[in-house]
Scaffold this motif. Sequence first.
Motif, PDB file in Angstrom:
ATOM      1  N   ILE A  29       0.877  -1.162   0.000  1.00 11.53           N
ATOM      2  CA  ILE A  29       0.000   0.000   0.000  1.00 11.53           C
ATOM      3  C   ILE A  29       0.917   1.214   0.000  1.00 11.53           C
ATOM      4  O   ILE A  29       1.739   1.382   0.903  1.00 11.53           O
ATOM      5  CB  ILE A  29      -0.935   0.015   1.224  1.00 11.53           C
ATOM      6  N   GLN A  30       0.805   2.053  -1.044  1.00  9.51           N
ATOM      7  CA  GLN A  30       1.678   3.215  -1.206  1.00  9.51           C
ATOM      8  C   GLN A  30       0.912   4.484  -0.856  1.00  9.51           C
ATOM      9  O   GLN A  30       0.089   4.934  -1.646  1.00  9.51           O
ATOM     10  CB  GLN A  30       2.187   3.303  -2.648  1.00  9.51           C
ATOM     11  N   THR A  31       1.163   5.055   0.317  1.00  8.83           N
ATOM     12  CA  THR A  31       0.526   6.318   0.706  1.00  8.83           C
ATOM     13  C   THR A  31       1.535   7.266   1.343  1.00  8.83           C
ATOM     14  O   THR A  31       1.173   8.085   2.175  1.00  8.83           O
ATOM     15  CB  THR A  31      -0.652   6.077   1.676  1.00  8.83           C
ATOM     16  N   GLU A  32       2.807   7.172   0.938  1.00  2.00           N
ATOM     17  CA  GLU A  32       3.819   8.013   1.581  1.00  2.00           C
ATOM     18  C   GLU A  32       3.578   9.502   1.359  1.00  2.00           C
ATOM     19  O   GLU A  32       4.020  10.330   2.148  1.00  2.00           O
ATOM     20  CB  GLU A  32       5.237   7.630   1.168  1.00  2.00           C
ATOM     21  N   ASP A  33       2.842   9.888   0.318  1.00  2.00           N
ATOM     22  CA  ASP A  33       2.522  11.294   0.082  1.00  2.00           C
ATOM     23  C   ASP A  33       1.081  11.617   0.448  1.00  2.00           C
ATOM     24  O   ASP A  33       0.586  12.702   0.128  1.00  2.00           O
ATOM     25  CB  ASP A  33       2.766  11.656  -1.393  1.00  2.00           C
ATOM     26  N   GLY A  34       0.392  10.692   1.104  1.00  2.00           N
ATOM     27  CA  GLY A  34      -1.004  10.894   1.476  1.00  2.00           C
ATOM     28  C   GLY A  34      -1.281  10.303   2.839  1.00  2.00           C
ATOM     29  O   GLY A  34      -0.436  10.367   3.726  1.00  2.00           O
ATOM     30  N   THR A  35      -2.451   9.709   2.988  1.00  2.00           N
ATOM     31  CA  THR A  35      -2.835   9.119   4.265  1.00  2.00           C
ATOM     32  C   THR A  35      -3.524   7.781   4.026  1.00  2.00           C
ATOM     33  O   THR A  35      -4.143   7.558   2.982  1.00  2.00           O
ATOM     34  CB  THR A  35      -3.807  10.028   5.047  1.00  2.00           C
TER      35      THR A  35
ATOM     36  N   SER B 181      -0.099  -9.794   5.415  1.00  2.00           N
ATOM     37  CA  SER B 181       1.343  -9.725   5.686  1.00  2.00           C
ATOM     38  C   SER B 181       2.043  -8.821   4.680  1.00  2.00           C
ATOM     39  O   SER B 181       3.140  -9.105   4.235  1.00  2.00           O
ATOM     40  CB  SER B 181       1.950 -11.130   5.610  1.00  2.00           C
ATOM     41  N   GLY B 182       1.399  -7.723   4.356  1.00  2.00           N
ATOM     42  CA  GLY B 182       1.959  -6.822   3.361  1.00  2.00           C
ATOM     43  C   GLY B 182       2.767  -5.694   3.960  1.00  2.00           C
ATOM     44  O   GLY B 182       3.135  -5.698   5.134  1.00  2.00           O
ATOM     45  N   LEU B 183       3.018  -4.709   3.089  1.00  2.00           N
ATOM     46  CA  LEU B 183       3.815  -3.534   3.434  1.00  2.00           C
ATOM     47  C   LEU B 183       2.955  -2.296   3.248  1.00  2.00           C
ATOM     48  O   LEU B 183       2.243  -2.167   2.254  1.00  2.00           O
ATOM     49  CB  LEU B 183       5.040  -3.455   2.518  1.00  2.00           C
ATOM     50  N   ILE B 184       3.025  -1.385   4.218  1.00  2.00           N
ATOM     51  CA  ILE B 184       2.401  -0.079   4.099  1.00  2.00           C
ATOM     52  C   ILE B 184       3.532   0.928   4.010  1.00  2.00           C
ATOM     53  O   ILE B 184       4.304   1.089   4.960  1.00  2.00           O
ATOM     54  CB  ILE B 184       1.492   0.241   5.301  1.00  2.00           C
ATOM     55  N   ASN B 185       3.675   1.592   2.872  1.00  2.00           N
ATOM     56  CA  ASN B 185       4.666   2.653   2.700  1.00  2.00           C
ATOM     57  C   ASN B 185       3.970   3.974   2.974  1.00  2.00           C
ATOM     58  O   ASN B 185       3.233   4.481   2.136  1.00  2.00           O
ATOM     59  CB  ASN B 185       5.247   2.662   1.277  1.00  2.00           C
ATOM     60  N   GLY B 186       4.178   4.508   4.166  1.00  2.00           N
ATOM     61  CA  GLY B 186       3.519   5.735   4.588  1.00  2.00           C
ATOM     62  C   GLY B 186       2.926   5.541   5.969  1.00  2.00           C
ATOM     63  O   GLY B 186       2.953   4.450   6.533  1.00  2.00           O
ATOM     64  N   ASP B 187       2.374   6.606   6.522  1.00  2.00           N
ATOM     65  CA  ASP B 187       1.777   6.552   7.855  1.00  2.00           C
ATOM     66  C   ASP B 187       0.447   5.810   7.807  1.00  2.00           C
ATOM     67  O   ASP B 187      -0.277   5.859   6.810  1.00  2.00           O
ATOM     68  CB  ASP B 187       1.570   7.960   8.398  1.00  2.00           C
ATOM     69  N   TYR B 188       0.132   5.132   8.906  1.00  2.00           N
ATOM     70  CA  TYR B 188      -1.079   4.315   9.013  1.00  2.00           C
ATOM     71  C   TYR B 188      -1.829   4.710  10.275  1.00  2.00           C
ATOM     72  O   TYR B 188      -1.292   4.599  11.375  1.00  2.00           O
ATOM     73  CB  TYR B 188      -0.687   2.840   9.036  1.00  2.00           C
TER      74      TYR B 188
ATOM     75  N   GLY C 221       6.795   3.775   8.071  1.00  2.00           N
ATOM     76  CA  GLY C 221       6.237   5.069   8.451  1.00  2.00           C
ATOM     77  C   GLY C 221       5.806   5.008   9.894  1.00  2.00           C
ATOM     78  O   GLY C 221       6.305   4.176  10.667  1.00  2.00           O
ATOM     79  N   ASP C 222       4.869   5.871  10.282  1.00  2.00           N
ATOM     80  CA  ASP C 222       4.353   5.911  11.651  1.00  2.00           C
ATOM     81  C   ASP C 222       3.048   5.130  11.740  1.00  2.00           C
ATOM     82  O   ASP C 222       2.289   5.044  10.775  1.00  2.00           O
ATOM     83  CB  ASP C 222       4.103   7.356  12.092  1.00  2.00           C
ATOM     84  N   PHE C 223       2.774   4.578  12.935  1.00  2.00           N
ATOM     85  CA  PHE C 223       1.562   3.811  13.194  1.00  2.00           C
ATOM     86  C   PHE C 223       0.812   4.470  14.343  1.00  2.00           C
ATOM     87  O   PHE C 223       1.330   4.573  15.450  1.00  2.00           O
ATOM     88  CB  PHE C 223       1.937   2.366  13.545  1.00  2.00           C
ATOM     89  N   PHE C 224      -0.404   4.941  14.052  1.00  2.00           N
ATOM     90  CA  PHE C 224      -1.252   5.580  15.057  1.00  2.00           C
ATOM     91  C   PHE C 224      -2.457   4.688  15.304  1.00  2.00           C
ATOM     92  O   PHE C 224      -3.361   4.615  14.461  1.00  2.00           O
ATOM     93  CB  PHE C 224      -1.716   6.964  14.578  1.00  2.00           C
ATOM     94  N   LYS C 225      -2.465   3.996  16.439  1.00  2.00           N
ATOM     95  CA  LYS C 225      -3.610   3.158  16.835  1.00  2.00           C
ATOM     96  C   LYS C 225      -4.512   4.043  17.674  1.00  2.00           C
ATOM     97  O   LYS C 225      -4.302   4.215  18.866  1.00  2.00           O
ATOM     98  CB  LYS C 225      -3.137   1.924  17.595  1.00  2.00           C
ATOM     99  N   VAL C 226      -5.537   4.635  17.047  1.00  2.00           N
ATOM    100  CA  VAL C 226      -6.374   5.632  17.694  1.00  2.00           C
ATOM    101  C   VAL C 226      -7.449   4.989  18.563  1.00  2.00           C
ATOM    102  O   VAL C 226      -7.710   5.419  19.680  1.00  2.00           O
ATOM    103  CB  VAL C 226      -7.008   6.555  16.624  1.00  2.00           C
ATOM    104  N   GLU C 227      -8.101   3.973  18.032  1.00  2.00           N
ATOM    105  CA  GLU C 227      -9.126   3.215  18.751  1.00  2.00           C
ATOM    106  C   GLU C 227      -9.295   1.884  18.030  1.00  2.00           C
ATOM    107  O   GLU C 227      -8.540   1.563  17.127  1.00  2.00           O
ATOM    108  CB  GLU C 227     -10.445   3.992  18.815  1.00  2.00           C
ATOM    109  N   GLY C 228     -10.275   1.110  18.448  1.00  2.00           N
ATOM    110  CA  GLY C 228     -10.488  -0.180  17.803  1.00  2.00           C
ATOM    111  C   GLY C 228      -9.667  -1.277  18.460  1.00  2.00           C
ATOM    112  O   GLY C 228      -9.287  -1.181  19.620  1.00  2.00           O
TER     113      GLY C 228
ATOM    114  N   GLY D 244       8.913   3.763  11.932  1.00  2.00           N
ATOM    115  CA  GLY D 244       8.760   5.081  12.549  1.00  2.00           C
ATOM    116  C   GLY D 244       8.251   4.998  13.970  1.00  2.00           C
ATOM    117  O   GLY D 244       8.558   4.067  14.718  1.00  2.00           O
ATOM    118  N   ASN D 245       7.437   5.986  14.343  1.00  2.00           N
ATOM    119  CA  ASN D 245       6.875   6.097  15.687  1.00  2.00           C
ATOM    120  C   ASN D 245       5.587   5.295  15.806  1.00  2.00           C
ATOM    121  O   ASN D 245       4.888   5.079  14.809  1.00  2.00           O
ATOM    122  CB  ASN D 245       6.593   7.559  16.020  1.00  2.00           C
ATOM    123  N   VAL D 246       5.260   4.909  17.045  1.00  2.00           N
ATOM    124  CA  VAL D 246       4.013   4.199  17.327  1.00  2.00           C
ATOM    125  C   VAL D 246       3.303   4.919  18.461  1.00  2.00           C
ATOM    126  O   VAL D 246       3.908   5.236  19.487  1.00  2.00           O
ATOM    127  CB  VAL D 246       4.275   2.730  17.724  1.00  2.00           C
TER     128      VAL D 246
END
Length: 190
Positions: A17-23, A33-40, A59-66, A94-96
Amino acid sequence: GTLTNDVNGWLQNNGNIQTEDGTFVNNGTLAGSGLINGDYTDQGVTKAGNSAGVLTINGDFFKVEGTKEIELGGLFDGGGDKSLTEYDWIDVTGNVELAGTLDVSLIDGFDLQAGDAFNFIRVGGTLSGQYDDLDEGDLVGNFGGQDLFITYGGGDGNDVALFTRSVPEPGTILILSMLAGLRMTVRRRR
């Protein structure tokens, strides 16, 4: 660009999943078992792997809820080959930031033993937050009579890990018993 997995949506990622310039915002379920290029940003359910596997976030991983679902089917993390792992884990460059709930299950007939450990979120940057109602060292659950606990200082001291307590060696138990007996003898003499 922007990718949003809607509520009740299911996204199986075994590629990139390529979202390094987006979200990328997950409101449904992300598995694979894939790759996320960008923040999640995760507000839904993340299920790393395909019955034991690794999700990589470049990238960074933000677990907001769920919910974060973890399956434990053995102790081996793949030893450099993520496809060989016996338990789910997330590799974040990145950061978590953590929130939400943690759901752990055993698979493939695996039984927990004293002294087991599972480094299930590996953090390349900084770690902040924690799972709801799970402070450092708290009990996550009991599986077949074995208690499983959480630490936010696992791996290199900046990762999230699950662990069972080690059983003291028989010699240690004998020494502790002797010391307790000696202490009682000393108290009686006073």
